[in-house]
Design an enzyme around this catalytic site. Structure first.
Site, PDB file in Angstrom:
ATOM      1  N   CYS A 144      -4.051   0.626  -2.670  1.00 50.33           N
ATOM      2  CA  CYS A 144      -3.856  -0.794  -1.903  1.00 50.33           C
ATOM      3  C   CYS A 144      -2.859  -1.556  -2.331  1.00 50.33           C
ATOM      4  O   CYS A 144      -2.436  -1.596  -3.714  1.00 50.33           O
ATOM      5  CB  CYS A 144      -5.143  -1.671  -1.879  1.00 50.33           C
ATOM      6  SG  CYS A 144      -6.501  -0.519  -0.910  1.00 50.33           S
ATOM      7  N   GLU A 156       0.461   5.457   0.395  1.00 51.16           N
ATOM      8  CA  GLU A 156      -0.478   6.244   0.877  1.00 51.16           C
ATOM      9  C   GLU A 156      -0.172   7.613   0.549  1.00 51.16           C
ATOM     10  O   GLU A 156       1.070   7.895  -0.134  1.00 51.16           O
ATOM     11  CB  GLU A 156      -0.682   6.155   2.332  1.00 51.16           C
ATOM     12  CG  GLU A 156      -1.398   4.928   2.784  1.00 51.16           C
ATOM     13  CD  GLU A 156      -1.776   4.773   4.154  1.00 51.16           C
ATOM     14  OE1 GLU A 156      -1.083   5.720   4.963  1.00 51.16           O
ATOM     15  OE2 GLU A 156      -2.251   3.785   4.646  1.00 51.16           O
ATOM     16  N   CYS A 182     -10.117  -5.041   0.258  1.00 53.70           N
ATOM     17  CA  CYS A 182     -11.298  -4.196   0.470  1.00 53.70           C
ATOM     18  C   CYS A 182     -11.919  -4.241  -0.897  1.00 53.70           C
ATOM     19  O   CYS A 182     -11.926  -5.018  -1.834  1.00 53.70           O
ATOM     20  CB  CYS A 182     -10.772  -2.839   0.578  1.00 53.70           C
ATOM     21  SG  CYS A 182     -10.205  -1.895  -0.951  1.00 53.70           S
ATOM     22  N   GLU A 191      -2.891  -5.142  -2.708  1.00 56.06           N
ATOM     23  CA  GLU A 191      -3.676  -5.813  -4.023  1.00 56.06           C
ATOM     24  C   GLU A 191      -3.467  -5.046  -5.391  1.00 56.06           C
ATOM     25  O   GLU A 191      -2.949  -5.698  -6.242  1.00 56.06           O
ATOM     26  CB  GLU A 191      -4.816  -6.287  -3.853  1.00 56.06           C
ATOM     27  CG  GLU A 191      -5.036  -7.185  -2.493  1.00 56.06           C
ATOM     28  CD  GLU A 191      -5.086  -6.073  -1.332  1.00 56.06           C
ATOM     29  OE1 GLU A 191      -4.822  -5.012  -1.147  1.00 56.06           O
ATOM     30  OE2 GLU A 191      -6.286  -6.450  -0.394  1.00 56.06           O
ATOM     31  N   ASN A 239       0.781  -1.182  -0.110  1.00 45.87           N
ATOM     32  CA  ASN A 239       0.073  -0.075  -0.060  1.00 45.87           C
ATOM     33  C   ASN A 239       0.923   1.280  -0.141  1.00 45.87           C
ATOM     34  O   ASN A 239       1.961   1.358   0.886  1.00 45.87           O
ATOM     35  CB  ASN A 239      -1.053  -0.123   0.996  1.00 45.87           C
ATOM     36  CG  ASN A 239      -0.329  -0.099   2.625  1.00 45.87           C
ATOM     37  OD1 ASN A 239       0.585  -0.967   2.715  1.00 45.87           O
ATOM     38  ND2 ASN A 239      -1.115   0.507   3.701  1.00 45.87           N
ATOM     39  N   CYS A 299     -10.651  -3.434  -4.160  1.00 42.87           N
ATOM     40  CA  CYS A 299      -9.698  -4.538  -4.739  1.00 42.87           C
ATOM     41  C   CYS A 299     -10.405  -5.519  -5.232  1.00 42.87           C
ATOM     42  O   CYS A 299     -10.100  -6.179  -6.164  1.00 42.87           O
ATOM     43  CB  CYS A 299      -8.488  -4.742  -3.616  1.00 42.87           C
ATOM     44  SG  CYS A 299      -7.321  -3.542  -3.370  1.00 42.87           S
TER      45      CYS A 299
HETATM   46  N1  THU Z   1      -5.397  -1.499   2.304  1.00 41.86           N
HETATM   47  C1  THU Z   1      -4.757  -2.363   1.572  1.00 41.86           C
HETATM   48  O1  THU Z   1      -3.536  -2.029   0.914  1.00 41.86           O
HETATM   49  N2  THU Z   1      -5.583  -3.436   1.075  1.00 41.86           N
HETATM   50  C2  THU Z   1      -6.704  -3.496   1.475  1.00 41.86           C
HETATM   51  O2  THU Z   1      -7.355  -4.628   0.902  1.00 41.86           O
HETATM   52  C3  THU Z   1      -7.226  -2.719   2.437  1.00 41.86           C
HETATM   53  C4  THU Z   1      -6.669  -1.499   2.972  1.00 41.86           C
HETATM   54  C5  THU Z   1      -4.483  -0.294   3.060  1.00 41.86           C
HETATM   55  C6  THU Z   1      -5.189   1.054   2.363  1.00 41.86           C
HETATM   56  C7  THU Z   1      -4.581   1.804   3.282  1.00 41.86           C
HETATM   57  O3  THU Z   1      -3.019   2.406   3.017  1.00 41.86           O
HETATM   58  C8  THU Z   1      -4.421   1.356   4.849  1.00 41.86           C
HETATM   59  O4  THU Z   1      -4.535  -0.100   4.239  1.00 41.86           O
HETATM   60  C9  THU Z   1      -5.543   1.455   5.687  1.00 41.86           C
HETATM   61  O5  THU Z   1      -6.751   1.497   4.997  1.00 41.86           O
END
Ligand code: THU
Length: 130
Positions: A53, A44, A86, A55, A42, A89
């Site tokens: 994310c 940000e 999520c 994935e 991930n 994804c």
């Molecule tokens: N996140 C992911 O990388 N994958 C997911 O399926 C759920 C959320 C990340 C996004 C963000 O950087 C952090 O987790 C908190 O939501």
């Protein structure tokens, strides 16, 4: 490649997480039919919306490098339990890899293997826009 080996790759990817806002690190490892592994983490952003994310990072890297046939995806988060993709994804998975095994993991020894039908029933799919 075994599920445990793919989870290890996802744990490696998690080390690269750029998540200064949530402090929630996620790693993903996407296995192609030919045995190649694409890592994703991930990433940000201070604007929040531009964040990506783990994935989707893995999928977009694979597609960018010309790979589009996948067999497994492993996902690890950094909270107490198993990490599940999520909703956004899940929508990407149903588009790009509707038949893969999705290994939702906490670590190499604690995981569930699910399908996209488990995670996203009654999905909106490419067939719906034909
Ligand atoms: N996140 C992911 O990388 N994958 C997911 O399926 C759920 C959320 C990340 C996004 C963000 O950087 C952090 O987790 C908190 O939501």
């Amino acid at each position: 490649m075994t599920n445990q080996e793919l989870i290890k790759k996802a744990l490696e990817a998690r080390q690269n997480s750029y998540s200064p806002y949530s402090n929630y690190k996620v790693g993903a490892a996407l296995l192609t039919e030919e045995g190649k592994v694409y890592l994703g983490t991930n990433v940000e952003n201070c604007g929040y919306s531009p964040s990506n994310c783990a994935e989707r990072s893995a999928f977009f890297s694979a597609i960018s490098n010309g790979d589009s046939k996948f067999t497994k995806l492993a996902v690890v988060g950094s909270s107490e339990g198993i990490a599940y993709p999520c909703g956004i994804c899940r929508q990407v998975i149903v588009e790009l890899a509707p038949n893969i095994e999705i290994i939702c993991a906490k670590d190499e020894n604690t995981y569930e293997v699910l399908t996209i039908k488990d995670l996203l029933p009654h999905a909106f799919t490419p067939d719906d826009v034909k």
